[in-house]
Design a protein around this motif. Structure first.
Motif, PDB file in Angstrom:
ATOM      1  N   SER A 129     -30.109  32.514 112.900  1.00 15.25           N
ATOM      2  CA  SER A 129     -29.650  32.949 114.219  1.00 15.25           C
ATOM      3  C   SER A 129     -28.188  32.615 114.488  1.00 15.25           C
ATOM      4  N   VAL A 130     -27.611  31.698 113.723  1.00 15.37           N
ATOM      5  CA  VAL A 130     -26.221  31.303 113.983  1.00 15.37           C
ATOM      6  C   VAL A 130     -25.299  31.596 112.807  1.00 15.37           C
ATOM      7  N   LYS A 131     -25.868  32.068 111.720  1.00 12.49           N
ATOM      8  CA  LYS A 131     -25.074  32.322 110.520  1.00 12.49           C
ATOM      9  C   LYS A 131     -23.966  33.330 110.839  1.00 12.49           C
ATOM     10  N   GLY A 132     -22.764  33.013 110.395  1.00 13.69           N
ATOM     11  CA  GLY A 132     -21.622  33.891 110.643  1.00 13.69           C
ATOM     12  C   GLY A 132     -20.928  33.633 111.960  1.00 13.69           C
ATOM     13  N   ARG A 133     -21.534  32.854 112.835  1.00 11.12           N
ATOM     14  CA  ARG A 133     -20.935  32.556 114.143  1.00 11.12           C
ATOM     15  C   ARG A 133     -20.587  31.076 114.281  1.00 11.12           C
ATOM     16  N   PHE A 134     -21.401  30.208 113.697  1.00 11.30           N
ATOM     17  CA  PHE A 134     -21.209  28.764 113.796  1.00 11.30           C
ATOM     18  C   PHE A 134     -20.726  28.224 112.463  1.00 11.30           C
ATOM     19  N   THR A 135     -19.906  27.182 112.535  1.00 10.51           N
ATOM     20  CA  THR A 135     -19.417  26.511 111.336  1.00 10.51           C
ATOM     21  C   THR A 135     -19.540  24.999 111.512  1.00 10.51           C
ATOM     22  N   ILE A 136     -20.242  24.380 110.586  1.00 15.88           N
ATOM     23  CA  ILE A 136     -20.372  22.929 110.612  1.00 15.88           C
ATOM     24  C   ILE A 136     -19.352  22.323 109.663  1.00 15.88           C
ATOM     25  N   SER A 137     -18.809  21.189 110.054  1.00 15.48           N
ATOM     26  CA  SER A 137     -17.846  20.493 109.201  1.00 15.48           C
ATOM     27  C   SER A 137     -17.931  19.000 109.485  1.00 15.48           C
ATOM     28  N   ARG A 138     -17.264  18.230 108.666  1.00 13.87           N
ATOM     29  CA  ARG A 138     -17.266  16.784 108.879  1.00 13.87           C
ATOM     30  C   ARG A 138     -15.957  16.189 108.397  1.00 13.87           C
ATOM     31  N   ASP A 139     -15.594  15.080 108.991  1.00 13.49           N
ATOM     32  CA  ASP A 139     -14.421  14.317 108.585  1.00 13.49           C
ATOM     33  C   ASP A 139     -14.896  12.883 108.391  1.00 13.49           C
ATOM     34  N   ASN A 140     -15.175  12.520 107.168  1.00 16.58           N
ATOM     35  CA  ASN A 140     -15.729  11.197 106.898  1.00 16.58           C
ATOM     36  C   ASN A 140     -14.735  10.081 107.238  1.00 16.58           C
ATOM     37  N   ALA A 141     -13.459  10.374 107.137  1.00 17.82           N
ATOM     38  CA  ALA A 141     -12.451   9.371 107.484  1.00 17.82           C
ATOM     39  C   ALA A 141     -12.509   9.037 108.975  1.00 17.82           C
ATOM     40  N   LYS A 142     -12.890  10.017 109.781  1.00 16.93           N
ATOM     41  CA  LYS A 142     -13.008   9.809 111.234  1.00 16.93           C
ATOM     42  C   LYS A 142     -14.446   9.544 111.659  1.00 16.93           C
ATOM     43  N   ASN A 143     -15.349   9.524 110.689  1.00 12.64           N
ATOM     44  CA  ASN A 143     -16.757   9.279 111.001  1.00 12.64           C
ATOM     45  C   ASN A 143     -17.283  10.267 112.035  1.00 12.64           C
ATOM     46  N   THR A 144     -16.920  11.521 111.872  1.00 16.73           N
ATOM     47  CA  THR A 144     -17.240  12.535 112.870  1.00 16.73           C
ATOM     48  C   THR A 144     -17.663  13.834 112.197  1.00 16.73           C
ATOM     49  N   GLU A 145     -18.628  14.499 112.812  1.00 16.70           N
ATOM     50  CA  GLU A 145     -18.977  15.844 112.383  1.00 16.70           C
ATOM     51  C   GLU A 145     -18.725  16.799 113.543  1.00 16.70           C
ATOM     52  N   TYR A 146     -18.594  18.071 113.215  1.00 20.73           N
ATOM     53  CA  TYR A 146     -18.241  19.073 114.199  1.00 20.73           C
ATOM     54  C   TYR A 146     -19.143  20.300 114.059  1.00 20.73           C
ATOM     55  N   LEU A 147     -19.250  21.030 115.153  1.00 20.69           N
ATOM     56  CA  LEU A 147     -19.906  22.333 115.131  1.00 20.69           C
ATOM     57  C   LEU A 147     -19.035  23.295 115.922  1.00 20.69           C
ATOM     58  N   GLN A 148     -18.366  24.173 115.209  1.00 20.69           N
ATOM     59  CA  GLN A 148     -17.571  25.210 115.849  1.00 20.69           C
ATOM     60  C   GLN A 148     -18.478  26.396 116.133  1.00 20.69           C
ATOM     61  N   MET A 149     -18.569  26.759 117.401  1.00 18.92           N
ATOM     62  CA  MET A 149     -19.471  27.829 117.817  1.00 18.92           C
ATOM     63  C   MET A 149     -18.656  28.974 118.395  1.00 18.92           C
ATOM     64  N   ASN A 150     -18.698  30.102 117.733  1.00 17.33           N
ATOM     65  CA  ASN A 150     -17.973  31.299 118.176  1.00 17.33           C
ATOM     66  C   ASN A 150     -18.954  32.401 118.538  1.00 17.33           C
ATOM     67  N   SER A 151     -18.461  33.393 119.244  1.00 13.72           N
ATOM     68  CA  SER A 151     -19.288  34.547 119.640  1.00 13.72           C
ATOM     69  C   SER A 151     -20.599  34.088 120.268  1.00 13.72           C
ATOM     70  N   LEU A 152     -20.496  33.168 121.186  1.00 16.68           N
ATOM     71  CA  LEU A 152     -21.692  32.588 121.793  1.00 16.68           C
ATOM     72  C   LEU A 152     -22.479  33.621 122.582  1.00 16.68           C
ATOM     73  N   LYS A 153     -23.792  33.454 122.554  1.00 14.40           N
ATOM     74  CA  LYS A 153     -24.715  34.349 123.234  1.00 14.40           C
ATOM     75  C   LYS A 153     -25.531  33.548 124.248  1.00 14.40           C
ATOM     76  N   PRO A 154     -26.056  34.201 125.264  1.00 14.73           N
ATOM     77  CA  PRO A 154     -26.901  33.483 126.233  1.00 14.73           C
ATOM     78  C   PRO A 154     -28.067  32.746 125.565  1.00 14.73           C
ATOM     79  N   GLU A 155     -28.591  33.291 124.487  1.00 14.99           N
ATOM     80  CA  GLU A 155     -29.713  32.642 123.796  1.00 14.99           C
ATOM     81  C   GLU A 155     -29.294  31.385 123.041  1.00 14.99           C
ATOM     82  N   ASP A 156     -28.008  31.097 122.979  1.00 16.30           N
ATOM     83  CA  ASP A 156     -27.541  29.836 122.403  1.00 16.30           C
ATOM     84  C   ASP A 156     -27.611  28.689 123.412  1.00 16.30           C
ATOM     85  N   THR A 157     -27.931  28.998 124.645  1.00 20.08           N
ATOM     86  CA  THR A 157     -28.034  27.970 125.676  1.00 20.08           C
ATOM     87  C   THR A 157     -29.119  26.961 125.327  1.00 20.08           C
TER      88      THR A 157
END
Length: 117
Positions: free
Chosen positions: A62-90
């Motif tokens: 359902s999120v393939k092609g719209r969301f991108t997961i990444s991580r920065d181990n040096a910052k001890n942080t992970e991210y989720l970039q969410m583009n083209s959001l839809k109401p069903e992503d709520t």
């Protein structure tokens, strides 16, 4: 390990948000990381996951092609970039850390994402 998710908010359909999950208490570099979400009245579902190296990523259809997961181990942080959001992503989005793609030992408190139509 304590996880703190942030970055949620209210956005119009088609917009973007970037979620962050910061860890404290222990390095995340040896953990598989993931994002899950839970909408009202529904079960928690897998959204995306990333291996400790960042080399392997996994997404729900359902999120393939719209969301991108990444991580920065040096910052001890992970991210989720969410583009083209839809109401069903709520949903409330949760970050997790664990020993594998299917096993999560630590969870963040959740951050609300609301997409208006």
């Amino acid at each position: 390990v304590q996880l703190q998710a942030s970055g949620g908010g209210l956005v119009q359909a088609g917009g973007s948000l970037r979620l962050s999950c910061a860890a404290s208490g222990r390095t995340l570099s040896s953990y598989f990381m993931g994002w899950f979400r839970q909408a009202p009245g529904k079960e928690r579902e897998f959204v995306a996951g990333i291996s400790w190296s960042g080399y392997s990523t996994y997404y729900a259809d359902s999120v393939k092609g719209r969301f991108t997961i990444s991580r920065d181990n040096a910052k001890n942080t992970e991210y989720l970039q969410m583009n083209s959001l839809k109401p069903e992503d709520t949903a409330v989005y949760y970050c997790g850390a664990g020993s594998s793609r299917y096993t999560y030992d630590y969870w963040g408190q959740g951050t609300q994402v609301t997409v208006s139509s």
